[in-house]
Design a protein around this motif. Structure first.
Motif, PDB file in Angstrom:
ATOM      1  N   LEU A 169     -38.266 125.290 -45.962  1.00 10.11           N
ATOM      2  CA  LEU A 169     -37.378 124.542 -45.062  1.00 10.11           C
ATOM      3  C   LEU A 169     -35.909 124.792 -45.359  1.00 10.11           C
ATOM      4  CD1 LEU A 169     -39.276 121.130 -44.943  1.00 10.11           C
ATOM      5  CD2 LEU A 169     -39.193 122.895 -43.164  1.00 10.11           C
ATOM      6  N   GLY A 170     -35.627 125.577 -46.386  1.00  7.64           N
ATOM      7  CA  GLY A 170     -34.250 125.831 -46.818  1.00  7.64           C
ATOM      8  C   GLY A 170     -33.375 126.499 -45.772  1.00  7.64           C
ATOM      9  N   VAL A 171     -33.976 127.051 -44.728  1.00 12.34           N
ATOM     10  CA  VAL A 171     -33.197 127.652 -43.649  1.00 12.34           C
ATOM     11  C   VAL A 171     -32.413 126.576 -42.888  1.00 12.34           C
ATOM     12  CG1 VAL A 171     -35.054 127.562 -41.933  1.00 12.34           C
ATOM     13  CG2 VAL A 171     -33.316 129.346 -41.762  1.00 12.34           C
ATOM     14  N   LEU A 172     -32.834 125.319 -43.029  1.00 17.06           N
ATOM     15  CA  LEU A 172     -32.150 124.191 -42.399  1.00 17.06           C
ATOM     16  C   LEU A 172     -31.345 123.433 -43.440  1.00 17.06           C
ATOM     17  CD1 LEU A 172     -35.176 122.782 -40.353  1.00 17.06           C
ATOM     18  CD2 LEU A 172     -33.395 124.335 -39.536  1.00 17.06           C
ATOM     19  N   ASP A 173     -30.104 123.047 -43.106  1.00 17.93           N
ATOM     20  CA  ASP A 173     -29.330 122.241 -44.048  1.00 17.93           C
ATOM     21  C   ASP A 173     -29.821 120.795 -44.001  1.00 17.93           C
ATOM     22  OD1 ASP A 173     -27.981 120.807 -41.948  1.00 17.93           O
ATOM     23  OD2 ASP A 173     -26.365 122.283 -41.899  1.00 17.93           O
ATOM     24  N   ALA A 174     -29.264 119.942 -44.848  1.00 17.15           N
ATOM     25  CA  ALA A 174     -29.743 118.558 -44.971  1.00 17.15           C
ATOM     26  C   ALA A 174     -29.642 117.796 -43.652  1.00 17.15           C
ATOM     27  CB  ALA A 174     -28.977 117.831 -46.074  1.00 17.15           C
ATOM     28  N   ASP A 175     -28.536 117.969 -42.923  1.00 14.47           N
ATOM     29  CA  ASP A 175     -28.384 117.272 -41.644  1.00 14.47           C
ATOM     30  C   ASP A 175     -29.408 117.761 -40.621  1.00 14.47           C
ATOM     31  OD1 ASP A 175     -26.293 115.737 -42.602  1.00 14.47           O
ATOM     32  OD2 ASP A 175     -24.735 117.064 -41.795  1.00 14.47           O
ATOM     33  N   GLU A 176     -29.647 119.074 -40.589  1.00 12.44           N
ATOM     34  CA  GLU A 176     -30.630 119.623 -39.661  1.00 12.44           C
ATOM     35  C   GLU A 176     -32.038 119.136 -40.007  1.00 12.44           C
ATOM     36  OE1 GLU A 176     -28.624 123.903 -38.421  1.00 12.44           O
ATOM     37  OE2 GLU A 176     -29.567 123.704 -40.394  1.00 12.44           O
ATOM     38  N   GLN A 177     -32.339 119.058 -41.298  1.00 13.21           N
ATOM     39  CA  GLN A 177     -33.658 118.551 -41.698  1.00 13.21           C
ATOM     40  C   GLN A 177     -33.818 117.093 -41.292  1.00 13.21           C
ATOM     41  OE1 GLN A 177     -35.120 119.442 -45.642  1.00 13.21           O
ATOM     42  NE2 GLN A 177     -34.082 121.427 -45.656  1.00 13.21           N
ATOM     43  N   ALA A 178     -32.763 116.288 -41.466  1.00 13.05           N
ATOM     44  CA  ALA A 178     -32.838 114.876 -41.077  1.00 13.05           C
ATOM     45  C   ALA A 178     -33.030 114.744 -39.564  1.00 13.05           C
ATOM     46  CB  ALA A 178     -31.577 114.141 -41.520  1.00 13.05           C
ATOM     47  N   GLU A 179     -32.324 115.551 -38.787  1.00 13.63           N
ATOM     48  CA  GLU A 179     -32.460 115.514 -37.333  1.00 13.63           C
ATOM     49  C   GLU A 179     -33.858 115.956 -36.906  1.00 13.63           C
ATOM     50  OE1 GLU A 179     -30.286 117.259 -33.294  1.00 13.63           O
ATOM     51  OE2 GLU A 179     -29.637 117.974 -35.257  1.00 13.63           O
ATOM     52  N   LEU A 180     -34.354 117.034 -37.515  1.00 10.79           N
ATOM     53  CA  LEU A 180     -35.691 117.516 -37.188  1.00 10.79           C
ATOM     54  C   LEU A 180     -36.747 116.472 -37.563  1.00 10.79           C
ATOM     55  CD1 LEU A 180     -37.555 119.746 -36.159  1.00 10.79           C
ATOM     56  CD2 LEU A 180     -37.515 120.730 -38.467  1.00 10.79           C
ATOM     57  N   ARG A 181     -36.602 115.853 -38.730  1.00 12.58           N
ATOM     58  CA  ARG A 181     -37.545 114.809 -39.165  1.00 12.58           C
ATOM     59  C   ARG A 181     -37.605 113.693 -38.128  1.00 12.58           C
ATOM     60  NH1 ARG A 181     -35.328 114.002 -43.708  1.00 12.58           N
ATOM     61  NH2 ARG A 181     -36.679 115.353 -44.932  1.00 12.58           N
ATOM     62  N   ALA A 182     -36.433 113.250 -37.641  1.00 15.10           N
ATOM     63  CA  ALA A 182     -36.375 112.158 -36.658  1.00 15.10           C
ATOM     64  C   ALA A 182     -37.005 112.587 -35.333  1.00 15.10           C
ATOM     65  CB  ALA A 182     -34.929 111.724 -36.447  1.00 15.10           C
ATOM     66  N   LEU A 183     -36.724 113.798 -34.882  1.00 13.37           N
ATOM     67  CA  LEU A 183     -37.281 114.267 -33.614  1.00 13.37           C
ATOM     68  C   LEU A 183     -38.795 114.444 -33.698  1.00 13.37           C
ATOM     69  CD1 LEU A 183     -34.548 116.869 -32.604  1.00 13.37           C
ATOM     70  CD2 LEU A 183     -34.992 114.641 -31.523  1.00 13.37           C
ATOM     71  N   LEU A 184     -39.276 114.994 -34.797  1.00 16.22           N
ATOM     72  CA  LEU A 184     -40.721 115.162 -34.959  1.00 16.22           C
ATOM     73  C   LEU A 184     -41.426 113.810 -35.058  1.00 16.22           C
ATOM     74  CD1 LEU A 184     -40.824 118.213 -37.378  1.00 16.22           C
ATOM     75  CD2 LEU A 184     -41.434 118.190 -34.948  1.00 16.22           C
ATOM     76  N   LYS A 185     -40.796 112.856 -35.739  1.00 14.23           N
ATOM     77  CA  LYS A 185     -41.369 111.511 -35.840  1.00 14.23           C
ATOM     78  C   LYS A 185     -41.486 110.889 -34.446  1.00 14.23           C
ATOM     79  CE  LYS A 185     -40.587 107.047 -38.076  1.00 14.23           C
ATOM     80  NZ  LYS A 185     -39.700 106.284 -38.984  1.00 14.23           N
ATOM     81  N   LYS A 186     -40.453 111.058 -33.633  1.00 16.08           N
ATOM     82  CA  LYS A 186     -40.474 110.534 -32.270  1.00 16.08           C
ATOM     83  C   LYS A 186     -41.586 111.198 -31.453  1.00 16.08           C
ATOM     84  CE  LYS A 186     -37.499 109.848 -28.241  1.00 16.08           C
ATOM     85  NZ  LYS A 186     -36.128 110.030 -27.716  1.00 16.08           N
ATOM     86  N   LEU A 187     -41.684 112.516 -31.558  1.00 17.55           N
ATOM     87  CA  LEU A 187     -42.719 113.239 -30.806  1.00 17.55           C
ATOM     88  C   LEU A 187     -44.111 112.844 -31.278  1.00 17.55           C
ATOM     89  CD1 LEU A 187     -43.439 115.372 -28.698  1.00 17.55           C
ATOM     90  CD2 LEU A 187     -43.141 117.112 -30.472  1.00 17.55           C
ATOM     91  N   LEU A 188     -44.307 112.732 -32.594  1.00 17.30           N
ATOM     92  CA  LEU A 188     -45.613 112.363 -33.133  1.00 17.30           C
ATOM     93  C   LEU A 188     -46.036 110.964 -32.684  1.00 17.30           C
ATOM     94  CD1 LEU A 188     -47.947 113.266 -34.942  1.00 17.30           C
ATOM     95  CD2 LEU A 188     -46.686 112.323 -36.894  1.00 17.30           C
ATOM     96  N   SER A 189     -45.051 110.075 -32.482  1.00 19.41           N
ATOM     97  CA  SER A 189     -45.394 108.708 -32.051  1.00 19.41           C
ATOM     98  C   SER A 189     -46.065 108.703 -30.682  1.00 19.41           C
ATOM     99  CB  SER A 189     -44.133 107.829 -32.018  1.00 19.41           C
ATOM    100  OG  SER A 189     -43.314 108.168 -30.900  1.00 19.41           O
ATOM    101  N   ARG A 190     -45.903 109.761 -29.926  1.00 14.85           N
ATOM    102  CA  ARG A 190     -46.550 109.897 -28.617  1.00 14.85           C
ATOM    103  C   ARG A 190     -48.063 110.040 -28.766  1.00 14.85           C
ATOM    104  NH1 ARG A 190     -48.638 110.296 -24.269  1.00 14.85           N
ATOM    105  NH2 ARG A 190     -47.972 111.407 -22.438  1.00 14.85           N
ATOM    106  N   PHE A 191     -48.509 110.543 -29.912  1.00 13.64           N
ATOM    107  CA  PHE A 191     -49.917 110.842 -30.140  1.00 13.64           C
ATOM    108  C   PHE A 191     -50.605 109.887 -31.104  1.00 13.64           C
ATOM    109  CE2 PHE A 191     -47.676 114.775 -29.150  1.00 13.64           C
ATOM    110  CZ  PHE A 191     -48.367 115.187 -28.040  1.00 13.64           C
ATOM    111  N   GLU A 192     -49.864 109.282 -31.996  1.00 18.32           N
ATOM    112  CA  GLU A 192     -50.482 108.424 -33.036  1.00 18.32           C
ATOM    113  C   GLU A 192     -49.954 106.998 -32.961  1.00 18.32           C
ATOM    114  OE1 GLU A 192     -49.797 110.352 -36.790  1.00 18.32           O
ATOM    115  OE2 GLU A 192     -51.187 111.949 -36.316  1.00 18.32           O
TER     116      GLU A 192
END
Length: 192
Positions: A169-192
């Motif tokens: 995941l090092g290709v993403l900086d800390a802010d990008e990882q935090a943003e991706l984590r939030a977006l994936l969490k939102k998307l996953l909530s659609r299924f679980e």
């Protein structure tokens, strides 16, 4: 939709592994189209009547998932274990002292059948990674406890996996990882 369903973007070119075990790739250029962009463009050209925008998201998630799954399997193979065993050991480790849960709790957390859980537990007990005993107050329940060998294995594997996956995941900086984590969490909530 996966690349195969959308029109395969083709296999990845072989290349040697980098220092983190991931394949060496050229420097990322956000303006340069990748395989998924080309698949999506092809569908836009051929089917302008439908929205194919999901191809650029879903196909990338699917492909990244395949790559991450392969990396994790390789690391677990190196330790002589697998995802199924690690899942049970990790549930016990996360439970905190005394690293014990009932077989029923483990089964509900893992979302598998009682037969499937019994087989897992038998293999782990035979390997000396867990112990099982009857619940002292309810003989219908079986308590499962992490052994010192199980604790050592799960801690070693977890440390290795987290270091390896952090490098991936090092290709993403800390802010990008935090943003991706939030977006994936939102998307996953659609299924679980």
């Amino acid at each position: 939709m996966p690349a195969e369903a959308a029109g395969s973007a083709g296999p990845t070119e072989p290349s040697g592994p980098g220092p983190d075990g991931a394949p060496e790739r050229p420097t990322y250029d956000p303006a340069a189209p990748d395989r998924v962009d080309r698949v999506e463009a092809g569908w836009r050209r051929e089917r302008p009547d439908i929205d194919v925008g999901s191809v650029g998201i879903v196909t990338r998630i699917w492909r990244i998932g395949r790559h991450l799954d392969r990396h994790r399997k390789e690391r677990l193979d190196a330790f002589g274990t697998d995802r199924v065993a690690l899942d049970v050991l990790a549930m016990l480790r996360r439970a905190g002292p005394p690293y014990r849960r009932t077989a029923g709790e483990l089964m509900r957390s893992a979302l598998i059948t009682s037969g499937g859980m019994s087989q897992r537990l038998e293999r782990l007990e035979s390997a000396g990674l867990i112990s099982r005993q009857m619940h002292p107050e309810d003989r219908r329940k079986v308590e499962v406890e992490l052994t010192p060998a199980g604790m050592a294995l799960v801690d070693e594997v977890l440390g290795d996996l987290m270091a390896t996956e952090s490098k991936l995941l090092g290709v993403l900086d800390a802010d990008e990882q935090a943003e991706l984590r939030a977006l994936l969490k939102k998307l996953l909530s659609r299924f679980e």
